[in-house]
Scaffold this motif. Sequence first.
Motif, PDB file in Angstrom:
ATOM      1  N   GLY A  10     -41.285  12.057 -10.047  1.00 50.81           N
ATOM      2  CA  GLY A  10     -42.078  12.377 -11.233  1.00 50.81           C
ATOM      3  C   GLY A  10     -43.522  12.730 -10.959  1.00 50.81           C
ATOM      4  N   ALA A  11     -44.201  11.998 -10.070  1.00 57.35           N
ATOM      5  CA  ALA A  11     -45.614  12.270  -9.794  1.00 57.35           C
ATOM      6  C   ALA A  11     -45.788  13.673  -9.206  1.00 57.35           C
ATOM      7  N   VAL A  12     -44.901  14.062  -8.307  1.00 60.20           N
ATOM      8  CA  VAL A  12     -44.979  15.386  -7.687  1.00 60.20           C
ATOM      9  C   VAL A  12     -44.650  16.467  -8.708  1.00 60.20           C
ATOM     10  N   GLN A  13     -43.641  16.235  -9.530  1.00 57.96           N
ATOM     11  CA  GLN A  13     -43.280  17.232 -10.550  1.00 57.96           C
ATOM     12  C   GLN A  13     -44.435  17.418 -11.546  1.00 57.96           C
ATOM     13  N   ASP A  14     -45.030  16.315 -11.988  1.00 59.30           N
ATOM     14  CA  ASP A  14     -46.167  16.405 -12.907  1.00 59.30           C
ATOM     15  C   ASP A  14     -47.356  17.094 -12.244  1.00 59.30           C
ATOM     16  N   ALA A  15     -47.614  16.773 -10.982  1.00 61.06           N
ATOM     17  CA  ALA A  15     -48.719  17.412 -10.270  1.00 61.06           C
ATOM     18  C   ALA A  15     -48.520  18.926 -10.210  1.00 61.06           C
ATOM     19  N   GLY A  16     -47.285  19.361 -10.016  1.00 63.18           N
ATOM     20  CA  GLY A  16     -47.013  20.803 -10.012  1.00 63.18           C
ATOM     21  C   GLY A  16     -47.419  21.461 -11.316  1.00 63.18           C
ATOM     22  N   LYS A  17     -47.148  20.805 -12.420  1.00 62.00           N
ATOM     23  CA  LYS A  17     -47.536  21.344 -13.734  1.00 62.00           C
ATOM     24  C   LYS A  17     -49.050  21.464 -13.842  1.00 62.00           C
ATOM     25  N   LEU A  18     -49.756  20.450 -13.362  1.00 61.47           N
ATOM     26  CA  LEU A  18     -51.216  20.451 -13.445  1.00 61.47           C
ATOM     27  C   LEU A  18     -51.828  21.467 -12.484  1.00 61.47           C
ATOM     28  N   ILE A  19     -51.236  21.646 -11.316  1.00 63.46           N
ATOM     29  CA  ILE A  19     -51.702  22.670 -10.373  1.00 63.46           C
ATOM     30  C   ILE A  19     -51.559  24.050 -11.004  1.00 63.46           C
ATOM     31  N   ARG A  20     -50.463  24.282 -11.700  1.00 61.94           N
ATOM     32  CA  ARG A  20     -50.263  25.576 -12.380  1.00 61.94           C
ATOM     33  C   ARG A  20     -51.373  25.828 -13.393  1.00 61.94           C
ATOM     34  N   LEU A  21     -51.791  24.790 -14.095  1.00 59.07           N
ATOM     35  CA  LEU A  21     -52.905  24.945 -15.045  1.00 59.07           C
ATOM     36  C   LEU A  21     -54.176  25.351 -14.302  1.00 59.07           C
ATOM     37  N   TRP A  22     -54.453  24.691 -13.178  1.00 61.83           N
ATOM     38  CA  TRP A  22     -55.665  25.043 -12.422  1.00 61.83           C
ATOM     39  C   TRP A  22     -55.561  26.462 -11.868  1.00 61.83           C
ATOM     40  N   LEU A  23     -54.394  26.871 -11.404  1.00 58.81           N
ATOM     41  CA  LEU A  23     -54.220  28.237 -10.903  1.00 58.81           C
ATOM     42  C   LEU A  23     -54.484  29.267 -11.999  1.00 58.81           C
ATOM     43  N   ALA A  24     -54.217  28.883 -13.245  1.00 59.08           N
ATOM     44  CA  ALA A  24     -54.444  29.802 -14.367  1.00 59.08           C
ATOM     45  C   ALA A  24     -55.929  30.044 -14.622  1.00 59.08           C
ATOM     46  N   THR A  25     -56.810  29.262 -13.975  1.00 58.13           N
ATOM     47  CA  THR A  25     -58.251  29.485 -14.137  1.00 58.13           C
ATOM     48  C   THR A  25     -58.758  30.558 -13.186  1.00 58.13           C
ATOM     49  N   VAL A  53     -57.910  24.302 -19.684  1.00 59.64           N
ATOM     50  CA  VAL A  53     -56.983  25.439 -19.763  1.00 59.64           C
ATOM     51  C   VAL A  53     -56.104  25.319 -21.003  1.00 59.64           C
ATOM     52  N   THR A  54     -55.712  24.111 -21.339  1.00 64.59           N
ATOM     53  CA  THR A  54     -54.798  23.910 -22.471  1.00 64.59           C
ATOM     54  C   THR A  54     -55.479  24.181 -23.810  1.00 64.59           C
ATOM     55  N   LYS A  55     -56.807  24.262 -23.813  1.00 66.65           N
ATOM     56  CA  LYS A  55     -57.549  24.486 -25.057  1.00 66.65           C
ATOM     57  C   LYS A  55     -57.888  25.960 -25.274  1.00 66.65           C
ATOM     58  N   ARG A  56     -57.558  26.789 -24.324  1.00 66.76           N
ATOM     59  CA  ARG A  56     -57.870  28.215 -24.445  1.00 66.76           C
ATOM     60  C   ARG A  56     -56.950  28.872 -25.470  1.00 66.76           C
ATOM     61  N   ASP A  57     -57.503  29.832 -26.152  1.00 64.72           N
ATOM     62  CA  ASP A  57     -56.734  30.568 -27.151  1.00 64.72           C
ATOM     63  C   ASP A  57     -56.957  32.059 -26.936  1.00 64.72           C
ATOM     64  N   PRO A  58     -55.985  32.755 -26.449  1.00 62.99           N
ATOM     65  CA  PRO A  58     -54.636  32.286 -26.129  1.00 62.99           C
ATOM     66  C   PRO A  58     -54.634  31.564 -24.784  1.00 62.99           C
ATOM     67  N   MET A  59     -53.660  30.696 -24.623  1.00 63.91           N
ATOM     68  CA  MET A  59     -53.507  30.000 -23.353  1.00 63.91           C
ATOM     69  C   MET A  59     -53.062  31.015 -22.307  1.00 63.91           C
ATOM     70  N   PRO A  60     -53.697  30.990 -21.123  1.00 61.82           N
ATOM     71  CA  PRO A  60     -53.325  31.975 -20.099  1.00 61.82           C
ATOM     72  C   PRO A  60     -51.903  31.755 -19.584  1.00 61.82           C
ATOM     73  N   ALA A  61     -51.338  32.807 -19.051  1.00 58.41           N
ATOM     74  CA  ALA A  61     -50.007  32.703 -18.431  1.00 58.41           C
ATOM     75  C   ALA A  61     -50.105  31.809 -17.202  1.00 58.41           C
ATOM     76  N   LEU A  62     -49.121  30.974 -17.027  1.00 58.06           N
ATOM     77  CA  LEU A  62     -49.092  30.074 -15.879  1.00 58.06           C
ATOM     78  C   LEU A  62     -48.153  30.627 -14.824  1.00 58.06           C
ATOM     79  N   PRO A  63     -48.485  30.432 -13.553  1.00 56.70           N
ATOM     80  CA  PRO A  63     -47.530  30.833 -12.516  1.00 56.70           C
ATOM     81  C   PRO A  63     -46.279  29.968 -12.623  1.00 56.70           C
TER      82      PRO A  63
END
Length: 154
Positions: free
Chosen positions: A88-103, A120-130
Amino acid sequence: IGSPFLSTTMDELSTFGSKKVFVLANKSSRKFIEGNNEKLIDILQLKGLLAAPLCTSIGMGGGEEGLLAACDEAYAADADVVVTVGGGAVQDAGKLIRLWLATKGNADSVSATVEGIQGVTKRDPMPALPPQIAIPNSFAMAEATHVAGLTTKA
Protein backbone atom coordinates in the motif's frame (compact mmCIF):
# COMPACT_ATOMS: atom_id res chain seq x y z
CA ILE A 1 -5.20 -12.11 -11.93
CA GLY A 2 -3.33 -15.01 -13.42
CA SER A 3 -1.32 -12.83 -15.84
CA PRO A 4 2.46 -12.83 -15.67
CA PHE A 5 3.42 -9.38 -14.44
CA LEU A 6 6.53 -8.97 -16.62
CA SER A 7 4.89 -9.52 -20.01
CA THR A 8 1.76 -7.63 -18.93
CA THR A 9 3.83 -4.67 -17.74
CA MET A 10 5.87 -4.56 -20.94
CA ASP A 11 2.68 -4.73 -23.03
CA GLU A 12 1.15 -1.85 -21.06
CA LEU A 13 4.30 0.25 -21.39
CA SER A 14 4.18 -0.33 -25.13
CA THR A 15 0.50 0.66 -25.25
CA PHE A 16 1.33 3.91 -23.42
CA GLY A 17 4.27 4.59 -25.72
CA SER A 18 6.46 4.99 -22.64
CA LYS A 19 10.01 6.24 -23.10
CA LYS A 20 11.10 6.99 -19.52
CA VAL A 21 9.87 4.52 -16.91
CA PHE A 22 10.28 5.30 -13.20
CA VAL A 23 10.11 2.17 -11.06
CA LEU A 24 9.33 2.36 -7.37
CA ALA A 25 9.39 -0.74 -5.17
CA ASN A 26 9.65 -1.75 -1.56
CA LYS A 27 12.98 -3.33 -0.64
CA SER A 28 11.51 -6.81 -0.26
CA SER A 29 10.26 -6.75 -3.87
CA ARG A 30 13.66 -5.90 -5.34
CA LYS A 31 14.62 -9.58 -5.80
CA PHE A 32 11.54 -10.17 -7.97
CA ILE A 33 12.23 -7.32 -10.39
CA GLU A 34 16.00 -6.95 -10.58
CA GLY A 35 18.83 -9.35 -11.43
CA ASN A 36 20.01 -11.88 -14.05
CA ASN A 37 19.04 -9.76 -17.10
CA GLU A 38 15.59 -11.40 -17.24
CA LYS A 39 13.68 -9.26 -14.77
CA LEU A 40 11.77 -5.99 -15.15
CA ILE A 41 14.53 -3.54 -14.21
CA ASP A 42 17.11 -5.33 -16.34
CA ILE A 43 14.83 -5.48 -19.38
CA LEU A 44 13.86 -1.82 -19.06
CA GLN A 45 17.53 -0.91 -18.84
CA LEU A 46 18.46 -3.06 -21.85
CA LYS A 47 15.67 -1.43 -23.90
CA GLY A 48 16.75 2.08 -22.84
CA LEU A 49 13.43 2.70 -21.06
CA LEU A 50 14.59 2.92 -17.43
CA ALA A 51 14.44 6.60 -16.47
CA ALA A 52 16.38 6.27 -13.20
CA PRO A 53 17.80 3.54 -10.98
CA LEU A 54 15.24 1.48 -9.08
CA CYS A 55 13.86 3.61 -6.25
CA THR A 56 13.31 1.90 -2.88
CA SER A 57 13.02 4.99 -0.67
CA ILE A 58 9.43 4.36 0.44
CA GLY A 59 9.21 2.76 3.86
CA MET A 60 6.30 1.36 5.83
CA GLY A 61 3.59 3.97 6.24
CA GLY A 62 4.80 6.05 3.30
CA GLY A 63 7.05 8.56 5.08
CA GLU A 64 7.38 12.09 3.74
CA GLU A 65 11.16 12.09 3.36
CA GLY A 66 11.26 8.98 1.16
CA LEU A 67 8.30 10.17 -0.90
CA LEU A 68 9.76 13.60 -1.61
CA ALA A 69 13.09 12.03 -2.61
CA ALA A 70 11.25 9.69 -5.01
CA CYS A 71 9.26 12.63 -6.45
CA ASP A 72 12.48 14.52 -7.12
CA GLU A 73 14.10 11.47 -8.73
CA ALA A 74 11.14 10.88 -11.05
CA TYR A 75 10.93 14.59 -11.90
CA ALA A 76 14.66 14.89 -12.64
CA ALA A 77 14.45 11.79 -14.85
CA ASP A 78 11.51 13.31 -16.77
CA ALA A 79 9.55 10.09 -16.23
CA ASP A 80 6.47 9.59 -18.38
CA VAL A 81 5.09 6.58 -16.49
CA VAL A 82 5.38 5.24 -12.94
CA VAL A 83 5.57 1.51 -12.22
CA THR A 84 4.97 0.56 -8.59
CA VAL A 85 5.85 -2.83 -7.13
CA GLY A 86 4.89 -3.41 -3.52
CA GLY A 87 2.27 -2.89 -0.88
CA GLY A 88 0.00 0.00 0.00
CA ALA A 89 2.69 2.57 0.87
CA VAL A 90 4.43 2.06 -2.49
CA GLN A 91 1.16 2.11 -4.44
CA ASP A 92 0.08 5.34 -2.70
CA ALA A 93 3.51 6.89 -3.26
CA GLY A 94 3.14 6.18 -6.98
CA LYS A 95 -0.09 8.19 -7.03
CA LEU A 96 1.58 11.11 -5.27
CA ILE A 97 4.63 10.98 -7.56
CA ARG A 98 2.27 11.24 -10.54
CA LEU A 99 0.82 14.41 -9.03
CA TRP A 100 4.30 15.91 -8.66
CA LEU A 101 5.19 14.91 -12.24
CA ALA A 102 2.10 16.82 -13.38
CA THR A 103 3.77 20.03 -12.13
CA LYS A 104 6.44 19.74 -14.83
CA GLY A 105 6.96 23.22 -16.21
CA ASN A 106 4.69 24.77 -13.56
CA ALA A 107 6.40 23.87 -10.28
CA ASP A 108 6.91 26.80 -7.94
CA SER A 109 9.74 25.05 -6.13
CA VAL A 110 12.78 23.18 -7.31
CA SER A 111 12.20 20.25 -4.95
CA ALA A 112 9.02 18.36 -4.18
CA THR A 113 6.99 19.42 -1.16
CA VAL A 114 3.84 18.02 0.37
CA GLU A 115 2.12 21.35 -0.27
CA GLY A 116 3.23 21.32 -3.91
CA ILE A 117 1.85 17.82 -4.41
CA GLN A 118 -1.44 18.77 -2.74
CA GLY A 119 -1.62 21.93 -4.84
CA VAL A 120 -1.97 19.92 -8.04
CA THR A 121 -5.33 18.59 -6.88
CA LYS A 122 -6.65 22.15 -6.50
CA ARG A 123 -5.91 23.21 -10.07
CA ASP A 124 -8.81 23.84 -12.38
CA PRO A 125 -8.65 22.05 -14.66
CA MET A 126 -6.55 19.40 -12.99
CA PRO A 127 -3.59 18.55 -15.23
CA ALA A 128 -3.32 15.18 -16.92
CA LEU A 129 -1.35 12.71 -14.85
CA PRO A 130 1.17 10.27 -16.28
CA PRO A 131 0.01 6.65 -16.11
CA GLN A 132 0.82 4.28 -13.27
CA ILE A 133 1.19 0.54 -13.60
CA ALA A 134 0.53 -0.99 -10.19
CA ILE A 135 2.01 -4.38 -9.35
CA PRO A 136 0.83 -5.15 -5.82
CA ASN A 137 2.50 -7.68 -3.57
CA SER A 138 -0.25 -7.58 -0.96
CA PHE A 139 -4.01 -7.29 -0.88
CA ALA A 140 -4.38 -3.92 0.80
CA MET A 141 -6.31 -2.53 -2.20
CA ALA A 142 -4.27 0.69 -2.50
CA GLU A 143 -3.78 -0.10 -6.20
CA ALA A 144 -7.52 -0.03 -6.78
CA THR A 145 -8.33 3.33 -5.20
CA HIS A 146 -7.80 6.94 -6.22
CA VAL A 147 -6.86 8.15 -2.72
CA ALA A 148 -3.39 8.04 -1.16
CA GLY A 149 -2.02 8.29 2.35
CA LEU A 150 1.21 9.89 3.53
CA THR A 151 2.89 10.12 6.93
CA THR A 152 4.25 13.65 7.33
CA LYS A 153 6.98 14.92 9.62
CA ALA A 154 5.77 16.03 13.05
